[in-house]
Design an enzyme around this catalytic site. Structure first.
Site, mmCIF file in Angstrom:
data_model
loop_
_atom_site.group_PDB
_atom_site.id
_atom_site.type_symbol
_atom_site.label_atom_id
_atom_site.label_comp_id
_atom_site.label_asym_id
_atom_site.label_seq_id
_atom_site.Cartn_x
_atom_site.Cartn_y
_atom_site.Cartn_z
ATOM 1 N N ALA A 32 16.053 6.367 -1.461
ATOM 2 C CA ALA A 32 16.078 5.567 -2.625
ATOM 3 C C ALA A 32 15.359 4.331 -2.328
ATOM 4 O O ALA A 32 15.046 3.561 -3.266
ATOM 5 C CB ALA A 32 17.675 5.411 -2.687
ATOM 6 N N ARG A 37 7.105 -2.596 2.243
ATOM 7 C CA ARG A 37 6.128 -3.166 3.031
ATOM 8 C C ARG A 37 5.088 -2.324 2.826
ATOM 9 O O ARG A 37 3.905 -2.555 3.322
ATOM 10 C CB ARG A 37 6.661 -2.839 4.457
ATOM 11 C CG ARG A 37 7.615 -3.797 4.979
ATOM 12 C CD ARG A 37 8.515 -3.279 6.365
ATOM 13 N NE ARG A 37 9.621 -2.400 5.710
ATOM 14 C CZ ARG A 37 10.527 -1.988 6.663
ATOM 15 N NH1 ARG A 37 10.616 -2.318 8.002
ATOM 16 N NH2 ARG A 37 11.608 -1.398 6.153
ATOM 17 N N THR A 102 21.166 1.274 3.828
ATOM 18 C CA THR A 102 21.454 2.825 4.198
ATOM 19 C C THR A 102 22.831 3.101 4.061
ATOM 20 O O THR A 102 23.467 4.243 4.220
ATOM 21 C CB THR A 102 20.725 2.853 5.584
ATOM 22 O OG1 THR A 102 21.097 1.897 6.634
ATOM 23 C CG2 THR A 102 19.259 2.827 5.339
ATOM 24 N N ASN A 416 -20.534 27.304 -23.909
ATOM 25 C CA ASN A 416 -19.433 27.683 -24.226
ATOM 26 C C ASN A 416 -18.621 26.745 -25.445
ATOM 27 O O ASN A 416 -17.644 27.099 -25.724
ATOM 28 C CB ASN A 416 -18.279 27.719 -22.805
ATOM 29 C CG ASN A 416 -18.374 26.628 -22.267
ATOM 30 O OD1 ASN A 416 -19.296 25.818 -22.310
ATOM 31 N ND2 ASN A 416 -17.274 26.386 -21.478
ATOM 32 N N TYR A 417 -19.136 25.696 -25.378
ATOM 33 C CA TYR A 417 -18.555 24.761 -26.275
ATOM 34 C C TYR A 417 -19.230 24.161 -27.580
ATOM 35 O O TYR A 417 -20.349 23.938 -27.317
ATOM 36 C CB TYR A 417 -18.407 23.458 -25.340
ATOM 37 C CG TYR A 417 -17.290 22.290 -25.877
ATOM 38 C CD1 TYR A 417 -16.083 22.735 -26.753
ATOM 39 C CD2 TYR A 417 -17.860 21.062 -25.855
ATOM 40 C CE1 TYR A 417 -15.227 21.686 -26.983
ATOM 41 C CE2 TYR A 417 -16.819 20.027 -26.315
ATOM 42 C CZ TYR A 417 -15.739 20.219 -27.011
ATOM 43 O OH TYR A 417 -14.893 19.299 -27.423
HETATM 44 C C1 UD1 Z 1 16.238 2.295 9.756
HETATM 45 C C2 UD1 Z 1 17.472 1.740 10.611
HETATM 46 C C3 UD1 Z 1 16.931 1.529 11.883
HETATM 47 C C4 UD1 Z 1 16.128 2.696 12.729
HETATM 48 C C5 UD1 Z 1 15.007 2.910 11.499
HETATM 49 C C6 UD1 Z 1 14.385 4.241 12.074
HETATM 50 C C7 UD1 Z 1 19.245 0.604 9.028
HETATM 51 C C8 UD1 Z 1 19.661 -0.491 8.571
HETATM 52 N N1 UD1 Z 1 18.347 0.654 9.883
HETATM 53 O O1 UD1 Z 1 15.423 0.975 9.525
HETATM 54 O O2 UD1 Z 1 18.058 1.208 12.899
HETATM 55 O O3 UD1 Z 1 15.505 2.116 13.898
HETATM 56 O O4 UD1 Z 1 15.574 3.248 10.190
HETATM 57 O O5 UD1 Z 1 13.354 4.592 11.257
HETATM 58 O O6 UD1 Z 1 19.607 1.949 8.753
HETATM 59 N N2 UD1 Z 1 17.239 3.839 1.822
HETATM 60 C C9 UD1 Z 1 17.990 4.205 0.817
HETATM 61 N N3 UD1 Z 1 18.577 3.278 0.139
HETATM 62 C C10 UD1 Z 1 18.819 2.020 0.672
HETATM 63 C C11 UD1 Z 1 17.884 1.707 1.539
HETATM 64 C C12 UD1 Z 1 17.201 2.584 2.130
HETATM 65 O O7 UD1 Z 1 18.038 5.388 0.538
HETATM 66 O O8 UD1 Z 1 19.655 1.308 0.065
HETATM 67 C C13 UD1 Z 1 16.160 4.727 2.581
HETATM 68 C C14 UD1 Z 1 14.902 4.472 2.724
HETATM 69 O O9 UD1 Z 1 14.185 4.940 1.342
HETATM 70 C C15 UD1 Z 1 14.395 5.160 3.834
HETATM 71 C C16 UD1 Z 1 15.478 5.251 4.635
HETATM 72 O O10 UD1 Z 1 16.697 4.963 3.850
HETATM 73 O O11 UD1 Z 1 13.849 6.504 3.457
HETATM 74 C C17 UD1 Z 1 15.425 4.204 5.883
HETATM 75 O O12 UD1 Z 1 15.463 2.775 5.101
HETATM 76 P P1 UD1 Z 1 14.382 1.767 5.595
HETATM 77 O O13 UD1 Z 1 14.306 0.434 5.107
HETATM 78 O O14 UD1 Z 1 13.101 2.551 5.937
HETATM 79 O O15 UD1 Z 1 15.067 1.436 7.108
HETATM 80 P P2 UD1 Z 1 14.366 0.860 8.421
HETATM 81 O O16 UD1 Z 1 14.157 -0.762 8.246
HETATM 82 O O17 UD1 Z 1 13.145 1.463 8.759
HETATM 83 CA CA CA Z 2 11.946 3.448 7.734
#
Ligand code: UD1
Ligand code: CA
Length: 488
Positions: A32, A37, A102, A416-417
């Site tokens: 989601a 970044r 997450t 063709n056109y």
């Molecule tokens: C996360 C972990 C980190 C881990 C890393 C590995 C957390 C807080 N941290 O960090 O410990 O080392 O992944 O790659 O979880 N997402 C949602 N909804 C949200 C936020 C994020 O679905 O509200 C999804 C994102 O789209 C993504 C995934 O969750 O696919 C991970 O989120 P991201 O923000 O990339 O976490 P990291 O900072 O990489």
């Molecule tokens: Ca990530």
């Protein structure tokens, strides 16, 4: 059939309880997030690596472990675009309208994963932005979690540069596989930042334990988000078992938070694809110069020269040679096809033994028969070219049905056109079209007919006829000499 109680008892003693009452496993994929970044207007999980969206890789792996009906993709940012791009996979979608971390993603999925209708025992959580994970590793994680009778199992990895990842705080030397907490980069102390064991973002949870305790997550952290990683500490404090299992291949857990990371994933994936093809008997010279998408298939003894792109669902037969700078997308080539340098092909089909290029451009819907030839600067679109037919130089063939054994001379054009509509040209078996002819569609050249060079053909030509459609040549004797002499 309550017939055979005896057999039933026997079965009971033989099988483990988990088989009598199968463990119901769900896979939740977090997808989601916005991917801030990346500085992109497109959602992170739709960015492509290895020739398809990152999320498509994760879903393809998930459905190797559980059936699509047990896969729940959590979408939010640009949800409808993500849903549309993944339609047809058969998985479920859960909407996380506001992305509050997450942990919040899993809170939103509570209904889908633990309502009375959907009682899962185990929930495996994957990250929609980490596409290198394998089905084998997910199964190992799931089995380990089950064997440990844990409330939460996280997949960890030792990374040389752990910067940016959550760090795993183990319970201590005698804690075995047990984990106390995960700390995020931003909250880690300098001491904790030195830990090389990272949280991969892949987990297995005991579903009841997860949803019994998930409301204890808080937003009191650097990002003001609900961190799923905090579940480690929450469950640990509730005296539930939290463990970690380390991957053998740290490369599998790499995520794609930045364009640079994505580029690395793409390179890894493509090199792995080349290795797989080499293993299957394909020769690839300078594989690092080739771009071969994940779903491409190539037969044994085919040779791929440097700087070739094979894209989408392209399928290439055995004993072909694909020469440099050719770009082939979503096309099917039979065995023994030669593709000379610089040939471009989209949504086309080529029969065995055909010879294409150099610099042939086959646009969508081009079908080339066995042993046919298309040469330099020949453009085709929506045509059928029969067995053994040839168009070797400088032609445009569009909306045409061309039979077998036809010879299309240099510079032939199907008109063709008409500015409004497209019309069809039919050229029957054995026709000879002289160079520089224009065939104004709709028009039909009958079997075995000849079209004289430089003809403009506007009417059907009957079988075995000769059609001349050009001005008669006139010759003025001495004209050039007279002109030269006049000038002096
Ligand atoms: C996360 C972990 C980190 C881990 C890393 C590995 C957390 C807080 N941290 O960090 O410990 O080392 O992944 O790659 O979880 N997402 C949602 N909804 C949200 C936020 C994020 O679905 O509200 C999804 C994102 O789209 C993504 C995934 O969750 O696919 C991970 O989120 P991201 O923000 O990339 O976490 P990291 O900072 O990489
Ligand atoms: Ca990530």
């Amino acid at each position: 059939m309550a017939k055979s109680p005896k057999r039933k008892t026997k079965a009971n003693s033989k099988f483990s309880p988990s088989i009598q009452q199968p463990r119901r496993i769900a896979i939740a994929i977090m997808a989601a997030g916005k991917g801030t970044r990346l500085k992109s207007k497109h959602p992170k999980v739709l960015h492509e690596v290895g020739g398809k969206p990152i999320l498509a890789h994760v879903i393809a792996t998930a459905v190797k472990v559980v059936p699509p009906r047990d896969v729940f993709v959590i979408i939010g940012h640009e949800a409808e675009r993500v849903r549309a791009a993944m339609a047809g996979t058969g998985v479920n979608f859960v909407l996380q309208a506001e992305q509050r971390g997450t942990g919040h993603a899993l809170m939103v999925a509570r209904e889908a994963l633990s309502s009375s209708g959907n009682k899962y025992h185990q929930v495996i959580v994957l990250s929609g932005d980490a596409p290198l994970i394998t089905a084998e590793t997910i199964r190992k994680l799931s089995e380990f979690h089950h064997a440990q009778k844990a409330a939460m199992t996280l997949l960890s990895a030792d990374l040389d540069s752990p910067y940016g990842y959550g760090r795993v705080i183990r319970k201590g030397p005698r804690g075995g596989a047990e984990v106390q907490a995960i700390v995020e980069e931003k909250s880690a102390t300098p001491q904790q930042k030195k830990i090389r064991e990272i949280n991969s973002g892949f987990y297995a949870f005991d579903a009841p334990a997860l949803y019994e305790h998930i409301d204890r997550l808080s937003t009191a952290n650097a990002h003001g988000e609900y961190y799923l990683t905090d579940m480690a500490g929450v469950l640990h404090r509730a005296h539930k078992k939290v463990v970690a299992i380390k991957t053998d291949d740290a490369g599998e857990v790499l995520g794609s938070n930045t364009r640079a990371e994505m580029m690395m994933l793409d390179a890894r994936m493509r090199l792995a694809k080349c290795r797989e093809l080499l293993e299957a008997g394909v020769t690839i010279f300078y594989p690092h110069t080739c771009v071969i998408d994940s779903d491409v298939e190539v037969g044994a003894d085919t040779v791929i020269e440097p700087f070739v792109q094979l894209l989408g669902k392209t399928k290439i037969g055995e004993d072909c040679r694909i020469r440099s700078y050719s770009v082939i997308g979503n096309s099917v080539l039979g065995d023994g096809v030669t593709v000379k340098p610089g040939t471009i092909m989209e949504d086309s089909r080529v029969g065995a033994g055909a010879v294409l290029g150099p610099y042939t451009h086959m646009r969508p819907g081009s079908e080339v028969g066995e042993g046919a030839h298309l040469g330099n600067f020949v453009e085709t679109k929506k045509i059928k070219l029969g067995k053994g037919s040839k168009a070797n130089h400088l032609s445009y063939l569009g909306d045409a049905e061309i039979g077998e054994g036809v010879n299309i001379g240099a510079g032939t054009i199907t008109c063709n056109y008409d500015g409004v509509n497209k019309h069809k040209t039919v050229i029957e078996d054995g026709v000879f079209v002289g160079s520089d002819s224009t065939l104004v569609a709709p028009v039909k050249i009958g079997r075995g007919a000849y079209v004289a060079a430089a003809s403009c053909i506007t009417e059907d030509v009957p079988a075995d006829a000769l059609a001349l459609g050009r001005a008669r040549q006139s010759v003025k004797e001495g004209w050039a000499r007279a002109k030269r002499e006049n000038r002096r």
